[in-house]
Design an enzyme around this catalytic site. Structure first.
Site, PDB file in Angstrom:
ATOM      1  CE  LYS A  80      -3.955   1.801   2.708  1.00  0.00           C
ATOM      2  NZ  LYS A  80      -4.712   1.595   3.969  1.00  0.00           N
ATOM      3  CB  SER A 155      -7.985   3.800   3.039  1.00  0.00           C
ATOM      4  OG  SER A 155      -7.087   3.079   3.867  1.00  0.00           O
ATOM      5  CB  SER A 179      -8.083   0.861   5.763  1.00  0.00           C
ATOM      6  OG  SER A 179      -8.841   2.032   5.784  1.00  0.00           O
TER       7      SER A 179
HETATM    8  N1  GLN Z   1     -12.710   4.013   6.557  1.00  0.00           N
HETATM    9  C1  GLN Z   1     -12.104   4.460   7.768  1.00  0.00           C
HETATM   10  C2  GLN Z   1     -11.831   5.935   7.693  1.00  0.00           C
HETATM   11  O1  GLN Z   1     -12.181   6.524   6.745  1.00  0.00           O
HETATM   12  C3  GLN Z   1     -10.910   3.646   8.082  1.00  0.00           C
HETATM   13  C4  GLN Z   1      -9.667   4.136   7.456  1.00  0.00           C
HETATM   14  C5  GLN Z   1      -8.497   3.260   7.751  1.00  0.00           C
HETATM   15  O2  GLN Z   1      -8.619   2.205   8.375  1.00  0.00           O
HETATM   16  N2  GLN Z   1      -7.348   3.719   7.325  1.00  0.00           N
HETATM   17  O3  GLN Z   1     -11.279   6.501   8.574  1.00  0.00           O
END
Ligand code: GLN
Length: 502
Positions: A80, A155, A179
């Site tokens: 990532k 994400s 994410s």
């Molecule tokens: N979807 C969550 C957010 O927008 C989690 C993001 C993540 O785990 N990096 O914060």
């Protein structure tokens, strides 16, 4: 061997060790697959062709010389793009880091290199890992291989899509609120968020330091366990790294049954707001756990109703502080004001105005607001109290059950644009994943089947801190029973992607 991209990492490791294939062949097969399908999927922001092939050639040379190599040597991986890689552009999918080349490797990247794993490239994400759909990337959407009109989750949509589309056998994700797990759920792959502190955060571009944790994205539970053992372990460069993290993940992934295991269904993580097909698929998997010998109980965690609210105060607070370093002076983009004096403050404002996207700005504003003197106690202070209550709920639940289970996400993959203009609707995707981050405990998502719309559903298993091995035990047994039921892996039911001619 034409089907190298369809093999699991464990199978590839076997073929490599036996000398049936070379690391260069395996890496080239995945680079070819990326060239064929990534135009449609757009899982990758940067492809490291030369470096990956050089790393593979090095493994082949060492194996040829009779050197004893780590098990995954020669198995390629995608990372990532929020994890720093020395000499390779790392952007966090933000314009503010466009073309930034880190001078060092994250600890987990050093471990991948030491294990002889070629890094294929860097995968797309929501800018600075803020989002649940990868639509907040400054570099375009990643598409879900199951349906190119739908989101791959976020994400870490790039890592999940790369693995689901057979572009990489393995990938690294990061999970601050879900994410790793939610993208795995909506792409039919496997994602693990390890115990906080068990995988080093050194070299992760920080989003919310008390919540962030990197982990494996794979197509089999065994592969996740193998990768977890490579990247995990104490790191003196991370002050929150556990000094004695547990291991034994691979052995747990091979467990025969679940006899004697108590499984708790969390009342608050189900029911209202969960798609009907998601619930059905979840309950079918619970039946399989019973068949494997588990005892199933129901547990209540009443404070979970406030987890989302607490997360969306704590996370922006920490993010607003972490993102203060992107000021036009030290990293990446620098924009000078169009007119007027070029003072440091005005350069910072112009750079941040141009370099950050809307969602990042929204969270910085929210975070600085909740940390401001007049509101600190009312918002940030209250959220920290809720965090403690959630940890207590978990402690009570784990007194009654060895693992907790729930659907990973309330719905299957939605269409692009469906939730983009409604931040609250987007945030609700994380309702089942966030409690684990707030408590620092580990969680896995694995596919439990298809919903009524024909799209994959994720099954989440949570364990107490340091008990990550339990995730692999439950995951390994459930995966085996489900694979028998389907006559093969769920991903085999995904439509074939059209292959671009070269
Ligand atoms: N979807 C969550 C957010 O927008 C989690 C993001 C993540 O785990 N990096 O914060």
């Amino acid at each position: 061997m034409s089907d190298l991209t369809r093999r699991s990492a464990a199978e590839l490791a076997g073929l490599l060790a036996a000398g049936d294939v070379s690391a260069v062949e395996v890496t080239q097969a995945h680079l070819d697959r990326m060239a064929a399908v990534d135009g449609a999927v757009h899982a990758f922001l940067h492809v490291n062709t030369d470096e990956a092939l050089a790393a593979a050639a090095d493994v082949d040379a060492r194996r040829g010389a009779g050197e004893e190599l780590p098990e995954l040597a020669g198995v390629p991986i995608a990372v990532k793009d929020i994890v720093v890689t020395r000499g390779q552009v790392t952007t966090a999918a933000s314009k503010i880091l466009e073309n930034w080349v880190p001078p060092y490797d994250a600890t987990l990247v050093s471990r991948l290199r030491a294990a002889g794993m070629p890094i294929l490239g860097k995968t797309n994400l929501d800018e600075f890992a803020m989002g649940s759909s990868t639509e907040h990337s400054a570099y375009g959407n990643t598409r879900n291989p199951w349906d190119l009109e739908r989101i791959p989750g976020g994400s870490g949509g790039g890592s999940a899509a790369a693995v689901a589309a057979y572009e990489a056998p393995l990938a690294i994700g990061t999970d601050t609120g879900g994410s790793i797990r939610q993208p795995a759920a909506v792409t039919g792959t496997i994602g693990v968020k390890p115990t906080y502190g068990s995988v080093s955060r050194y070299g992760l571009i920080a989003m919310a330091s008390s919540l962030d944790q990197a982990g494996p994205v794979t197509r089999t539970v065994l592969d996740a366990a193998m990768l977890h053992e490579v990247i995990g372990g104490h790191d003196p460069l991370d002050s929150t790294s556990l000094t004695d993290p547990a291991t034994g993940y691979v052995a747990a992934a091979r467990a025969a049954d679940l006899k004697g295991l108590r499984v708790g269904i969390v009342t608050e993580l189900g029911g209202e707001g969960y798609q009907e097909g998601v619930r059905r698929s979840f309950l079918e998997s619970v039946e399989l756990l019973k068949q494997a010998g588990a005892e199933v109980v129901e547990v209540s965690c009443p404070s979970f109703d406030y987890a989302l609210a607490a997360y969306y105060l704590i996370m922006p607070a920490e993010a607003s502080s972490n993102l203060a370093k992107f000021d036009g002076m030290r990293f990446g983009l620098r924009v000078e004001p169009a007119e007027g004096p070029v003072t440091a403050e005005r350069v910072m404002a112009a750079t941040r105005g141009a370099g950050f996207g809307d969602e990042v700005k929204r969270r910085i504003i929210l975070g600085t607001h909740v940390l401001s003197a007049g509101y600190y106690d009312a918002y940030y202070g209250s959220a920290q109290k809720v965090r403690t209550l959630i940890q207590r709920d978990f402690a009570q639940a784990f007194a009654k059950a060895d693992v907790l289970v729930s659907p990973t996400a309330p719905t299957t993959a939605f269409r692009f644009g469906e939730k983009l203009d409604d931040p609250m609707a987007m945030y609700l995707n994380d309702v089942a994943t966030i409690p684990a981050n707030l408590a620092g405990i580990p969680g896995i998502s694995l596919p439990s089947g298809l919903s009524d719309d024909g799209l994959p559903v994720g099954f989440q298993v949570l364990a107490p801190a340091r008990e990550d091995a339990r995730l692999y035990r439950v995951g390994g047994v459930l995966e085996r029973l489900l694979t028998e039921k389907w006559g093969g892996p769920l991903l085999a039911q995904a439509p074939e992607l059209e292959v671009a001619s070269r």
